[in-house]
Design an enzyme around this catalytic site. Structure first.
Site, PDB file in Angstrom:
ATOM      1  N   ASN A  45       0.856  -1.199   0.000  1.00 26.82           N
ATOM      2  CA  ASN A  45       0.000   0.000   0.000  1.00 26.82           C
ATOM      3  C   ASN A  45       0.884   1.239   0.000  1.00 26.82           C
ATOM      4  OD1 ASN A  45       0.623  -0.797   2.706  1.00 26.82           O
ATOM      5  ND2 ASN A  45      -1.051   0.420   3.530  1.00 26.82           N
ATOM      6  N   ILE A  46       0.438   2.227  -0.739  1.00 30.85           N
ATOM      7  CA  ILE A  46       1.203   3.476  -0.895  1.00 30.85           C
ATOM      8  C   ILE A  46       0.254   4.624  -0.570  1.00 30.85           C
ATOM      9  CG2 ILE A  46       2.600   4.882  -2.449  1.00 30.85           C
ATOM     10  CD1 ILE A  46       2.992   2.287  -4.158  1.00 30.85           C
ATOM     11  N   GLU A  47       0.456   5.184   0.620  1.00 28.72           N
ATOM     12  CA  GLU A  47      -0.460   6.244   1.075  1.00 28.72           C
ATOM     13  C   GLU A  47       0.034   7.618   0.614  1.00 28.72           C
ATOM     14  OE1 GLU A  47      -0.990   5.606   5.303  1.00 28.72           O
ATOM     15  OE2 GLU A  47      -2.220   3.836   4.902  1.00 28.72           O
ATOM     16  N   CYS A  56      -4.050   0.698  -2.656  1.00 25.49           N
ATOM     17  CA  CYS A  56      -3.885  -0.523  -1.865  1.00 25.49           C
ATOM     18  C   CYS A  56      -2.786  -1.415  -2.464  1.00 25.49           C
ATOM     19  CB  CYS A  56      -5.178  -1.331  -1.869  1.00 25.49           C
ATOM     20  SG  CYS A  56      -6.534  -0.608  -0.961  1.00 25.49           S
ATOM     21  N   GLU A  58      -2.921  -4.596  -3.190  1.00 27.61           N
ATOM     22  CA  GLU A  58      -3.394  -5.516  -4.235  1.00 27.61           C
ATOM     23  C   GLU A  58      -3.433  -4.815  -5.590  1.00 27.61           C
ATOM     24  OE1 GLU A  58      -4.693  -4.752  -1.326  1.00 27.61           O
ATOM     25  OE2 GLU A  58      -6.034  -6.297  -0.553  1.00 27.61           O
ATOM     26  N   CYS A  94     -10.049  -5.135   0.085  1.00 27.50           N
ATOM     27  CA  CYS A  94     -11.185  -4.196   0.115  1.00 27.50           C
ATOM     28  C   CYS A  94     -12.039  -4.382  -1.134  1.00 27.50           C
ATOM     29  CB  CYS A  94     -10.684  -2.754   0.236  1.00 27.50           C
ATOM     30  SG  CYS A  94     -10.122  -2.046  -1.325  1.00 27.50           S
ATOM     31  N   CYS A  97     -10.484  -3.348  -4.545  1.00 26.18           N
ATOM     32  CA  CYS A  97      -9.488  -4.311  -5.040  1.00 26.18           C
ATOM     33  C   CYS A  97     -10.168  -5.581  -5.553  1.00 26.18           C
ATOM     34  CB  CYS A  97      -8.469  -4.626  -3.950  1.00 26.18           C
ATOM     35  SG  CYS A  97      -7.384  -3.219  -3.607  1.00 26.18           S
TER      36      CYS A  97
END
Ligand code: THU
Length: 139
Positions: A45-47, A56, A58, A94, A97
């Site tokens: 995940n890359i916020e 996310c 995935e 989620c 995804c």
């Protein structure tokens, strides 16, 4: 898929999880996407400070694979949990995804591999997780 192969893919997801950029939620997720030709694409995940720009793990893995010409997927392993700890609890994908995965597979064929509450590998088909998905056939 054998339990050993599921564990290998979960280990790969754990490696990807170590690259997570999640300073806001402090919830780190890793994914390992197995293509039918044996290639494995990883993602984390890359916020973003603008939270809605977060992606996310995935989807990172799926977009990496598709952008390199791989669209046939056999399985995806996902691990996630608070950044400071190991990912021992189930981290189900989620809804967004699930929908993105549905674009690129037969939902009865794609295995989604998680750890169960005791840490053992558990596998679901995408159709179990996303019944009656919206696909091009729905249009
Ligand atoms: N997250 C994922 O990477 N995959 C999921 O399927 C669920 C949520 C991430 C998004 C966000 O960075 C953090 O987990 C907390 O929601």
């Amino acid at each position: 898929m054998t339990e050993e192969k599921m564990l290998d893919l979960l280990d790969e997801a754990d490696k990807m999880r170590s690259f997570s950029h999640s300073p806001y939620s402090r919830f780190a997720v890793g994914a390992a996407l197995l293509c039918t030709d044996g290639a494995v694409y990883g993602g984390c995940n890359i916020e973003n400070a603008s939270y809605g720009a977060t992606v996310c793990a995935e989807r990172t893995a799926v977009f990496k694979a598709v952008s390199e010409g791989h669209k046939d997927f056999a399985a995806i392993a996902i691990t996630g949990g608070p950044s400071a700890a190991s990912a021992d609890n189930p981290c189900p994908p989620c809804g967004i995804c699930r929908q993105v995965l549905a674009e690129f597979c037969d939902p009865d064929e794609l295995s989604v591999i998680l750890r169960d509450a005791g840490g053992a590998p558990v596998s679901y088909t995408l159709s179990e997780l996303l019944p009656l998905s919206f696909t091009e056939e729905s249009m």
